[in-house]
Write a protein that holds these residues in place. Sequence first.
Motif, PDB file in Angstrom:
ATOM      1  N   ARG A 259       0.917  -1.158   0.042  1.00 27.06           N
ATOM      2  CA  ARG A 259      -0.030  -0.034  -0.221  1.00 27.06           C
ATOM      3  C   ARG A 259       0.931   1.233   0.051  1.00 27.06           C
ATOM      4  N   ILE A 260       2.132   0.914   0.489  1.00 26.82           N
ATOM      5  CA  ILE A 260       2.942   2.280   0.713  1.00 26.82           C
ATOM      6  C   ILE A 260       3.582   2.094  -0.807  1.00 26.82           C
ATOM      7  N   VAL A 261       3.721   3.417  -1.497  1.00 23.42           N
ATOM      8  CA  VAL A 261       4.463   3.639  -2.809  1.00 23.42           C
ATOM      9  C   VAL A 261       5.321   4.811  -2.725  1.00 23.42           C
ATOM     10  N   ILE A 262       6.590   4.406  -3.149  1.00 26.41           N
ATOM     11  CA  ILE A 262       7.653   5.760  -3.413  1.00 26.41           C
ATOM     12  C   ILE A 262       7.813   6.013  -4.687  1.00 26.41           C
ATOM     13  N   GLU A 263       7.171   7.174  -4.865  1.00 29.81           N
ATOM     14  CA  GLU A 263       7.135   7.792  -6.166  1.00 29.81           C
ATOM     15  C   GLU A 263       8.534   8.133  -6.698  1.00 29.81           C
ATOM     16  N   ASP A 264       8.883   7.910  -7.838  1.00 21.70           N
ATOM     17  CA  ASP A 264      10.077   8.205  -8.467  1.00 21.70           C
ATOM     18  C   ASP A 264      10.694   9.444  -8.418  1.00 21.70           C
ATOM     19  N   ASP A 265       9.754  10.492  -8.725  1.00 24.62           N
ATOM     20  CA  ASP A 265      10.310  11.805  -8.717  1.00 24.62           C
ATOM     21  C   ASP A 265      10.486  12.251  -7.300  1.00 24.62           C
ATOM     22  N   LYS A 266       9.824  11.816  -6.486  1.00 18.87           N
ATOM     23  CA  LYS A 266       9.921  12.291  -5.033  1.00 18.87           C
ATOM     24  C   LYS A 266      11.109  11.363  -4.252  1.00 18.87           C
ATOM     25  N   GLY A 267      11.408  10.105  -4.583  1.00 17.53           N
ATOM     26  CA  GLY A 267      12.359   9.340  -4.216  1.00 17.53           C
ATOM     27  C   GLY A 267      11.982   9.158  -2.432  1.00 17.53           C
TER      28      GLY A 267
ATOM     29  N   LYS B 123       5.979   8.444   2.975  1.00 21.99           N
ATOM     30  CA  LYS B 123       5.577   8.681   4.417  1.00 21.99           C
ATOM     31  C   LYS B 123       4.684   7.381   4.700  1.00 21.99           C
ATOM     32  N   PHE B 124       4.711   7.189   6.033  1.00 22.87           N
ATOM     33  CA  PHE B 124       3.744   6.162   6.318  1.00 22.87           C
ATOM     34  C   PHE B 124       3.419   6.242   7.849  1.00 22.87           C
ATOM     35  N   THR B 125       2.506   5.797   8.272  1.00 20.67           N
ATOM     36  CA  THR B 125       2.152   5.729   9.748  1.00 20.67           C
ATOM     37  C   THR B 125       2.247   4.357  10.379  1.00 20.67           C
ATOM     38  N   GLY B 126       2.017   4.336  11.807  1.00 19.42           N
ATOM     39  CA  GLY B 126       1.908   2.915  12.163  1.00 19.42           C
ATOM     40  C   GLY B 126       0.637   2.150  11.801  1.00 19.42           C
ATOM     41  N   ALA B 127      -0.286   2.826  11.470  1.00 18.93           N
ATOM     42  CA  ALA B 127      -1.510   2.205  11.055  1.00 18.93           C
ATOM     43  C   ALA B 127      -1.202   1.478   9.618  1.00 18.93           C
ATOM     44  N   ASP B 128      -0.497   2.133   8.809  1.00 21.05           N
ATOM     45  CA  ASP B 128      -0.098   1.620   7.571  1.00 21.05           C
ATOM     46  C   ASP B 128       0.566   0.128   7.669  1.00 21.05           C
ATOM     47  N   ILE B 129       1.582   0.073   8.714  1.00 17.55           N
ATOM     48  CA  ILE B 129       2.315  -1.085   9.057  1.00 17.55           C
ATOM     49  C   ILE B 129       1.307  -2.237   9.517  1.00 17.55           C
ATOM     50  N   GLY B 130       0.588  -1.761  10.746  1.00 18.20           N
ATOM     51  CA  GLY B 130      -0.441  -2.713  11.234  1.00 18.20           C
ATOM     52  C   GLY B 130       0.457  -3.421  12.309  1.00 18.20           C
TER      53      GLY B 130
ATOM     54  N   GLN C 143       4.725  -4.621   4.193  1.00 18.44           N
ATOM     55  CA  GLN C 143       4.260  -3.244   3.403  1.00 18.44           C
ATOM     56  C   GLN C 143       5.619  -2.608   3.238  1.00 18.44           C
ATOM     57  N   LEU C 144       6.213  -2.358   4.103  1.00 16.01           N
ATOM     58  CA  LEU C 144       7.706  -1.797   4.246  1.00 16.01           C
ATOM     59  C   LEU C 144       8.625  -2.378   3.176  1.00 16.01           C
ATOM     60  N   PHE C 145       8.946  -3.802   3.204  1.00 20.06           N
ATOM     61  CA  PHE C 145       9.637  -4.506   2.164  1.00 20.06           C
ATOM     62  C   PHE C 145       9.190  -4.444   0.925  1.00 20.06           C
ATOM     63  N   GLY C 146       7.710  -4.599   0.811  1.00 18.97           N
ATOM     64  CA  GLY C 146       7.282  -4.519  -0.636  1.00 18.97           C
ATOM     65  C   GLY C 146       7.518  -3.279  -1.165  1.00 18.97           C
TER      66      GLY C 146
ATOM     67  N   PRO D 153       4.927  10.644  15.782  1.00 17.51           N
ATOM     68  CA  PRO D 153       4.615   9.984  16.844  1.00 17.51           C
ATOM     69  C   PRO D 153       5.389   8.569  16.704  1.00 17.51           C
ATOM     70  N   PRO D 154       5.543   7.917  17.818  1.00 15.63           N
ATOM     71  CA  PRO D 154       6.036   6.382  17.438  1.00 15.63           C
ATOM     72  C   PRO D 154       5.245   5.735  16.655  1.00 15.63           C
ATOM     73  N   GLY D 155       6.095   4.911  15.832  1.00 15.17           N
ATOM     74  CA  GLY D 155       5.309   4.275  14.718  1.00 15.17           C
ATOM     75  C   GLY D 155       5.249   5.109  13.498  1.00 15.17           C
ATOM     76  N   ALA D 156       5.315   6.095  13.348  1.00 15.82           N
ATOM     77  CA  ALA D 156       5.314   7.056  12.089  1.00 15.82           C
ATOM     78  C   ALA D 156       6.816   7.073  11.531  1.00 15.82           C
ATOM     79  N   GLY D 157       6.860   6.982  10.089  1.00 18.59           N
ATOM     80  CA  GLY D 157       8.230   7.096   9.745  1.00 18.59           C
ATOM     81  C   GLY D 157       7.995   7.473   8.089  1.00 18.59           C
ATOM     82  N   TYR D 158       9.317   7.420   7.662  1.00 16.27           N
ATOM     83  CA  TYR D 158       9.663   7.541   5.951  1.00 16.27           C
ATOM     84  C   TYR D 158      10.471   6.531   5.577  1.00 16.27           C
ATOM     85  N   ILE D 159      10.439   6.327   4.290  1.00 16.37           N
ATOM     86  CA  ILE D 159      11.369   5.336   3.603  1.00 16.37           C
ATOM     87  C   ILE D 159      11.927   6.714   2.489  1.00 16.37           C
TER      88      ILE D 159
END
Length: 286
Positions: free
Chosen positions: A42-50, A53-60, A112-115, A215-221
Amino acid sequence: MGVATGAIHKATREIIRRTRAFTNSGVERKAQALAGNLKASRIVIEDDKGYAKFTGADIGLAAELDRLTELAAAWKGAPQRTKSDKPFLRNVLRSQDLLDHPEIMTVAMDEQLFGAVTRYLGQVPWVVALQLWWTPPNQTAIRSQLYHYDHRDTRQAKIFINLNNVGENSGPLHFLPASSSLKVDRIVGYSQDEYTDEQVERCCAADEVVKTVGPPGAGYIVDTARCLHYGSRGNSEDRLVLMICFARANCVDKGSGCDVLDPVRQTLIEKLYAADPARAFALAAR
């Protein structure tokens, strides 16, 4: 460094990457083939942005993230864990922790992150490093506290997961999206050294800078090879972050190893990923 010199350095790194992918084509093909067996993230790294962003809920993984937050808070106070050649950035994670606390790997290798990283790199990635950073209050601005690129590969991905409340005063990672970083490359020149704030500000507006607060659980790739960045600078409050670094198997620079992961790579594969060829491949020594 001038624009021409920077362009030469950048082109040289791309040549090294392509040469290694060609001479070690069996590994390259395997990494690409394994990628086709993973579920879409569900998390997509757009190429132009590189970055993404994700939240703890995105990871679950609420329970696992809560446990990591507890462990990080305890470990930052352990003297035997806080020695570092960077007083402003200390890795408090140890190899045995990965065996004693399986929730660390559960989060680090989350589907989600690995994918998301796999899709961005076009192949199952290699796990280069895994660290839990404690940034104590400091007022320095040296080394990685200055704008720079990472040079593991021409394209790589680092995951930063907050393990405490990271605010403006916590020395959060600051970075420019890949498109903004390209403006600096064109005007100042690509450099394998640090950039001054003045050089960056000459090319980009302040609102182009992304700050990894949350907050805890939020992050970025973040593709730290394509996104200029710095962190751990001038903070008055602690920052605790789990960092996982991914690169392609045939990356430009394999580096000198990871003192946390390397001693237990094979053990982790046997205990956790014997039936998971993609993650086993990602963890295998290179």
